[in-house]
Design a protein around this motif. Sequence first.
Motif, PDB file in Angstrom:
ATOM      1  N   ILE A 154      58.337  62.610 119.532  1.00  0.00           N
ATOM      2  CA  ILE A 154      57.259  61.588 119.696  1.00  0.00           C
ATOM      3  C   ILE A 154      57.319  61.094 120.986  1.00  0.00           C
ATOM      4  N   LEU A 162      53.815  59.982 123.345  1.00  0.00           N
ATOM      5  CA  LEU A 162      52.925  59.206 122.391  1.00  0.00           C
ATOM      6  C   LEU A 162      53.511  57.771 122.344  1.00  0.00           C
ATOM      7  N   SER A 163      52.724  56.685 122.055  1.00  0.00           N
ATOM      8  CA  SER A 163      53.180  55.311 122.180  1.00  0.00           C
ATOM      9  C   SER A 163      54.245  54.943 121.094  1.00  0.00           C
ATOM     10  N   ILE A 190      52.792  54.439 117.777  1.00  0.00           N
ATOM     11  CA  ILE A 190      52.398  55.459 117.068  1.00  0.00           C
ATOM     12  C   ILE A 190      53.683  55.828 116.187  1.00  0.00           C
ATOM     13  N   GLN A 194      54.661  55.906 112.329  1.00  0.00           N
ATOM     14  CA  GLN A 194      55.106  57.242 111.743  1.00  0.00           C
ATOM     15  C   GLN A 194      56.396  56.983 110.785  1.00  0.00           C
ATOM     16  N   HIS A 231      48.512  59.175 112.112  1.00  0.00           N
ATOM     17  CA  HIS A 231      48.458  59.869 113.304  1.00  0.00           C
ATOM     18  C   HIS A 231      48.489  61.147 113.228  1.00  0.00           C
ATOM     19  N   GLU A 268      48.147  63.267 115.700  1.00  0.00           N
ATOM     20  CA  GLU A 268      48.754  63.919 116.802  1.00  0.00           C
ATOM     21  C   GLU A 268      50.179  64.055 116.728  1.00  0.00           C
ATOM     22  N   VAL A 269      50.757  63.324 115.757  1.00  0.00           N
ATOM     23  CA  VAL A 269      52.391  63.359 115.492  1.00  0.00           C
ATOM     24  C   VAL A 269      52.562  64.972 114.943  1.00  0.00           C
ATOM     25  N   VAL A 312      52.218  67.540 117.446  1.00  0.00           N
ATOM     26  CA  VAL A 312      53.463  67.718 118.198  1.00  0.00           C
ATOM     27  C   VAL A 312      54.551  68.332 117.464  1.00  0.00           C
TER      28      VAL A 312
END
Length: 391
Positions: free
Chosen positions: A344, A349-350, A353, A357, A377, A379-380, A383
């Motif tokens: 992550i 990513l922040s 986030i 997670q 999220h 987006e995780v 990734v």
Amino acid sequence: MTGRGRPPLRIGQHGKISRTYLGSGIWMARCRYRDADGVTRIVERRGHPDEFDKHGKLAEDALIEALAKRQTPGAPGQISLDTKVSVLVEAHLEMLAEAGKSPSTMTTYRSAARKLAKFSDALRVGDATPGRLAAVIRSMRAAHGANMARHGRTLLRGALQIAVLDDVLGRNPVAEVGRIHSDRKPQGAPALDAEQLRDLLAALRESQACWDADLVDPITMLAATGLRRSELLALRWEDYDEAARTIAVSGKIARLPGEGLKRLDSGKTESSQRVVALPGFAVSMLAERRGRAFWGEQTMLFPSSAGGWRDLDNFDKQWRRVRDDLGVPEVTSHSFRKSVATLIDDAGLSARIGADQLGHAKVSMTQDRYMQRGKVHTEVADVLDRAISDE
């Protein structure tokens, strides 16, 4: 005309006792009790496992015995300089339990209290000087290590704070006892990078020993989510949303004294309750697993071979038996959690986030106050899919 409501209990009086069956021959009895300080509290006790106890009499007997001995910490006149510190430690533990501390935390504290008692059983409140308490902590550290000594110091501080609040002591002497620092820096579980993670998951699927021990699917899920092992083994099929490609993390597995292995509908922290988006390789794994005889037919995603909740320690032992052959002798179940956090971070990513997670309570005060929490999220998942597929 207004209703009369429930009549107040007299001090020292208890209300109606209810009995609840918890399973495995264990009953719990509970009631309201008005303590000497005038506060009405819920008091409960569990009976010992007994298949012949059909109505919970053992639990009620244990509760009545506890009520007969009950003294309210901090009630005027009940604590003196002659009160044993061990009595206050037990009172502090009771207060923690009533405040809702998790069963696993209480198990740790009670274990520490038993070890602490060996070095402080004769100590009374009037004897509890910083020097004497420091000697107790040093003895506990020498016998049981720095971590257990830290628990002991925490228990002593909470116990003697009861004496402070009762005006028996003017200050808490534990405040002057130095904090315990470990002699060696903890190494922790190693994290895996994307290439190492791909290689491990490939080796996992090629290992017959891993299939035989049902390690392939749960380890794949760890790599796909970064869950704690207690959260992983508490997952149920009802938590899986196939259409949304998410899994709800809503509990944990713990072994409780007198009760055995249980699923608790609460996590390590409030933030542990969350919904996690799944990468494609985890969705594929679950689809394949759902169609397998036995494994796909149970309530839980990753049951024991007997069809019950899977034991945390047994799961770790099974992993330790195979990890040398997989070429990852130092990798633990926690390594996958650290690996997800690393991926992550590497993806830019922040931290918020990452905390969502992994179910962490805090990133920082600023982020907690000004950034929205509890999001799913996706987006995780993207990734992790890219990391495993090497696209």
